[in-house]
Design a protein around this motif. Structure first.
Motif, PDB file in Angstrom:
ATOM      1  N   ARG A  57       0.802  -1.223   0.000  1.00 20.51           N
ATOM      2  CA  ARG A  57       0.000   0.000   0.000  1.00 20.51           C
ATOM      3  C   ARG A  57       0.835   1.272   0.000  1.00 20.51           C
ATOM      4  N   LEU A  58       2.103   1.194   0.379  1.00 17.12           N
ATOM      5  CA  LEU A  58       2.971   2.373   0.337  1.00 17.12           C
ATOM      6  C   LEU A  58       3.642   2.524  -1.024  1.00 17.12           C
ATOM      7  N   ALA A  59       4.140   1.416  -1.561  1.00 17.42           N
ATOM      8  CA  ALA A  59       4.816   1.461  -2.859  1.00 17.42           C
ATOM      9  C   ALA A  59       3.825   1.393  -4.021  1.00 17.42           C
ATOM     10  N   HIS A  60       2.542   1.105  -3.738  1.00 12.68           N
ATOM     11  CA  HIS A  60       1.502   0.986  -4.763  1.00 12.68           C
ATOM     12  C   HIS A  60       1.866  -0.063  -5.820  1.00 12.68           C
ATOM     13  N   LYS A  61       2.368  -1.206  -5.342  1.00 14.10           N
ATOM     14  CA  LYS A  61       2.724  -2.311  -6.218  1.00 14.10           C
ATOM     15  C   LYS A  61       1.783  -3.489  -5.997  1.00 14.10           C
ATOM     16  N   LEU A  62       1.595  -4.290  -7.039  1.00 12.84           N
ATOM     17  CA  LEU A  62       0.710  -5.452  -6.973  1.00 12.84           C
ATOM     18  C   LEU A  62       1.532  -6.716  -7.218  1.00 12.84           C
ATOM     19  N   TYR A  63       1.410  -7.683  -6.299  1.00  9.02           N
ATOM     20  CA  TYR A  63       2.161  -8.924  -6.383  1.00  9.02           C
ATOM     21  C   TYR A  63       1.214 -10.116  -6.459  1.00  9.02           C
ATOM     22  N   GLY A  64       1.735 -11.223  -6.992  1.00 12.60           N
ATOM     23  CA  GLY A  64       1.004 -12.475  -7.018  1.00 12.60           C
ATOM     24  C   GLY A  64       1.948 -13.633  -6.772  1.00 12.60           C
ATOM     25  N   ARG A  65       1.404 -14.727  -6.259  1.00  9.40           N
ATOM     26  CA  ARG A  65       2.217 -15.918  -6.032  1.00  9.40           C
ATOM     27  C   ARG A  65       1.334 -17.154  -6.099  1.00  9.40           C
ATOM     28  N   ILE A  66       1.821 -18.173  -6.790  1.00  8.21           N
ATOM     29  CA  ILE A  66       1.088 -19.435  -6.897  1.00  8.21           C
ATOM     30  C   ILE A  66       1.432 -20.311  -5.705  1.00  8.21           C
ATOM     31  N   ALA A  67       0.399 -20.781  -5.018  1.00  6.30           N
ATOM     32  CA  ALA A  67       0.567 -21.701  -3.891  1.00  6.30           C
ATOM     33  C   ALA A  67      -0.040 -23.043  -4.244  1.00  6.30           C
ATOM     34  N   SER A  68       0.615 -24.115  -3.815  1.00  5.46           N
ATOM     35  CA  SER A  68       0.070 -25.453  -4.022  1.00  5.46           C
ATOM     36  C   SER A  68      -1.090 -25.692  -3.058  1.00  5.46           C
ATOM     37  N   ALA A  69      -1.759 -26.825  -3.226  1.00  6.95           N
ATOM     38  CA  ALA A  69      -2.878 -27.173  -2.353  1.00  6.95           C
ATOM     39  C   ALA A  69      -2.437 -27.440  -0.925  1.00  6.95           C
ATOM     40  N   THR A  70      -1.130 -27.586  -0.705  1.00  6.23           N
ATOM     41  CA  THR A  70      -0.603 -27.824   0.645  1.00  6.23           C
ATOM     42  C   THR A  70       0.136 -26.607   1.204  1.00  6.23           C
ATOM     43  N   GLY A  71       0.113 -25.485   0.458  1.00  9.32           N
ATOM     44  CA  GLY A  71       0.737 -24.272   0.968  1.00  9.32           C
ATOM     45  C   GLY A  71       2.215 -24.154   0.690  1.00  9.32           C
ATOM     46  N   THR A  72       2.699 -24.795  -0.364  1.00 10.07           N
ATOM     47  CA  THR A  72       4.104 -24.675  -0.748  1.00 10.07           C
ATOM     48  C   THR A  72       4.208 -23.847  -2.027  1.00 10.07           C
ATOM     49  N   PHE A  73       5.428 -23.378  -2.310  1.00  9.57           N
ATOM     50  CA  PHE A  73       5.650 -22.502  -3.453  1.00  9.57           C
ATOM     51  C   PHE A  73       6.811 -23.023  -4.297  1.00  9.57           C
ATOM     52  N   ALA A  74       6.636 -23.000  -5.612  1.00 12.46           N
ATOM     53  CA  ALA A  74       7.719 -23.360  -6.519  1.00 12.46           C
ATOM     54  C   ALA A  74       8.544 -22.142  -6.891  1.00 12.46           C
ATOM     55  N   LYS A  75       7.918 -20.952  -6.831  1.00 11.23           N
ATOM     56  CA  LYS A  75       8.594 -19.718  -7.202  1.00 11.23           C
ATOM     57  C   LYS A  75       8.228 -18.619  -6.200  1.00 11.23           C
ATOM     58  N   GLY A  76       9.010 -17.543  -6.228  1.00  6.47           N
ATOM     59  CA  GLY A  76       8.760 -16.424  -5.336  1.00  6.47           C
ATOM     60  C   GLY A  76       7.659 -15.514  -5.848  1.00  6.47           C
ATOM     61  N   PRO A  77       7.326 -14.455  -5.094  1.00  5.43           N
ATOM     62  CA  PRO A  77       6.302 -13.497  -5.529  1.00  5.43           C
ATOM     63  C   PRO A  77       6.688 -12.826  -6.841  1.00  5.43           C
ATOM     64  N   LYS A  78       5.704 -12.518  -7.664  1.00  4.32           N
ATOM     65  CA  LYS A  78       5.932 -11.836  -8.934  1.00  4.32           C
ATOM     66  C   LYS A  78       5.237 -10.479  -8.924  1.00  4.32           C
ATOM     67  N   LEU A  79       5.919  -9.471  -9.449  1.00  2.00           N
ATOM     68  CA  LEU A  79       5.296  -8.173  -9.676  1.00  2.00           C
ATOM     69  C   LEU A  79       4.379  -8.303 -10.887  1.00  2.00           C
ATOM     70  N   LEU A  80       3.102  -7.989 -10.735  1.00  2.00           N
ATOM     71  CA  LEU A  80       2.127  -8.268 -11.785  1.00  2.00           C
ATOM     72  C   LEU A  80       1.942  -7.128 -12.774  1.00  2.00           C
ATOM     73  N   THR A  81       2.341  -5.921 -12.398  1.00  2.48           N
ATOM     74  CA  THR A  81       2.155  -4.780 -13.290  1.00  2.48           C
ATOM     75  C   THR A  81       3.110  -3.663 -12.908  1.00  2.48           C
ATOM     76  N   GLN A  82       3.427  -2.810 -13.877  1.00  2.00           N
ATOM     77  CA  GLN A  82       4.226  -1.618 -13.617  1.00  2.00           C
ATOM     78  C   GLN A  82       3.333  -0.436 -13.245  1.00  2.00           C
ATOM     79  N   LYS A  83       2.016  -0.605 -13.362  1.00  2.00           N
ATOM     80  CA  LYS A  83       1.087   0.466 -13.014  1.00  2.00           C
ATOM     81  C   LYS A  83       1.008   0.631 -11.499  1.00  2.00           C
ATOM     82  N   ALA A  84       0.750   1.857 -11.071  1.00  2.00           N
ATOM     83  CA  ALA A  84       0.513   2.098  -9.651  1.00  2.00           C
ATOM     84  C   ALA A  84      -0.814   1.482  -9.248  1.00  2.00           C
ATOM     85  N   VAL A  85      -0.853   0.875  -8.072  1.00  2.00           N
ATOM     86  CA  VAL A  85      -2.027   0.108  -7.636  1.00  2.00           C
ATOM     87  C   VAL A  85      -2.594   0.696  -6.360  1.00  2.00           C
TER      88      VAL A  85
END
Length: 424
Positions: A57-85
């Motif tokens: 909410r301070l940097a106005h950035k939007l992130y996403g991350r895929i989680a498995s059905a057990t709560g594990t991650f294959a990759k880190g968070p991704k920045l989804l857009t360069q637009k202010a959010v």
């Protein structure tokens, strides 16, 4: 998250609240610093995984991350857009294309106006294609969007609020064109036709201030069994100090036109307000469980969580039910339905002590298909800091709920967590 201390456990049991150790919680936002919060989650029913979306909410950035059905991650968070959010966004899963669509409000045109953008997201969590501007005009607030996918027609429907501003040159507000808007997108997130005004909003000038009698806190769902959309929203209905609000239900045909009249969900009278609404569909009976928080005008810090069972067309099917009330602040509910056991789960935040204004724990309450309370409230997250801004979804394959939420971990830092809740 932290295990609840013994003294708190005793207090919870005395209030008719169960508790559990919450070591099953997992960190979603990873090593990202900043104020990560307001998470939203969509279930990928094809690959049995989740896309969790949140903003800084301070940097106005939007992130996403895929989680498995057990709560594990294959990759880190991704920045989804360069637009202010901004602080409001929604996410939907497209079961035909096996991808997601994220919609958000943006400050990219300045604080004097806001726009709505959408972005397709691959099943691995990375953006695909270009970011599309869906709505935006000078001196207009296009904000608080939500989105749903209709698998029968292979389209998305986005809903948001359009409100004008009072400016030195006269402003750009209108009580004939501002209000609750919708717009269809095809499977590639390209607009179909024009944006449509679903319900007008009013304005009132009072002491040189422009009072917005607008729509806030949207939720949109798709009812496959009758090819209809359902929208639940909070509507400001008076200029009183507490800005009284109604919780209103709108049913839409699959072409986006109104199916019948708006239905008032709450029973609040002037002098109090309702807000922060949520609802979930019973996928067997196709009834709805609506929830909201009520705040009494005379006790402005006092709130309670209330729910009501609605028929498939949004008409009240039972009397309101008090879900939670302890004399302090409580609210911002979210809800999901367990098709296996036929129960709802409602998640909400509640203040434990009046002198600890930032200490909000995250609670959950199971409810029957008839909207009655089932068992004791349980604690999802408990800490000496703020637990709030939750979302919840039920996974019929894993047979559990995923609750995502934000937690204040230092004076300036929020992180996003997830935890699984076993159905009852």
């Amino acid at each position: 998250m932290r295990v609840i201390a013994g003294c708190l456990a005793v207090w919870l049991l005395s209030m008719g609240i169960a508790y559990a150790e919450d070591e099953a919680a997992f960190l979603v936002s990873g090593g990202l610093s900043g104020q990560n919060g307001h998470p939203r989650v969509a279930l990928n029913t094809t690959d049995n995984q989740y896309l969790i979306v949140w903003g800084d909410r301070l940097a106005h950035k939007l992130y996403g991350r895929i989680a498995s059905a057990t709560g594990t991650f294959a990759k880190g968070p991704k920045l989804l857009t360069q637009k202010a959010v901004g602080t409001h966004y929604g996410v939907a899963f497209n079961s035909t294309a096996n991808e997601y669509l994220v919609v958000w409000e943006s400050y990219s045109t300045g604080l004097s106006s806001q726009s709505i953008y959408v972005q397709r997201i691959k099943k691995d969590g990375s953006p695909v294609g270009t970011t599309l501007k869906l709505a935006g005009e000078s001196k207009k607030l296009n904000w608080m969007p939500d989105v749903v996918y209709n698998a029968i027609d292979d389209v998305y429907l986005v809903v948001w609020s359009k409100e004008g501003l009072l400016t030195k040159d006269g402003g750009n507000y209108s009580d004939t064109t501002d209000g609750l808007y919708t717009r269809f997108l095809d499977a590639d997130a390209k607009p179909i036709g024009s944006e449509a005004l679903l319900a007008k909003m009013a304005y009132q000038l009072k002491d040189d201030w422009l009072i917005h009698l607008g729509f806030q806190g949207f939720h949109i769902r798709w009812q496959a069994y009758n090819n209809r959309y359902a929208i639940l929203t909070n509507h400001v209905i008076s200029t009183a100090e507490s800005k009284n609000q109604d919780v209103e239900f709108y049913g839409l045909k699959d072409d986006g036109s109104l199916a019948g009249k708006m239905v008032k969900t709450n029973q609040t009278t002037l002098g109090a307000r309702s807000g922060a609404s949520c609802f979930a569909e019973n996928l067997t009976t196709h009834q709805w469980l609506a929830g909201w928080d009520d705040i009494e005008k005379k006790q402005r810090v006092e709130g309670r969580v209330t729910s009501r069972l609605l028929g498939s067309a949004g008409n009240p099917a039972a009397k309101p039910v008090s879900v939670f009330y302890n004399g302090y602040t409580a609210g911002t509910p979210v809800a999901a339905f367990d098709i296996d056991k036929g129960h709802f789960l409602m998640v909400y935040e509640a203040q434990q002590k009046p002198e600890e204004e930032t200490n909000f724990d995250l609670f959950a309450q199971f409810m029957t298909s008839a909207g009655a309370l089932s068992g004791k409230s349980i604690v999802i997250a408990s800490a000496k800091t703020h637990d709030a801004e939750a979302d919840v979804v039920y996974n019929a394959v894993a047979k559990n709920y995923l609750v995502v939420y934000s937690q204040l971990v230092s004076k300036t830092s929020y992180k996003v967590y997830g935890t699984f809740v076993t159905p009852q």
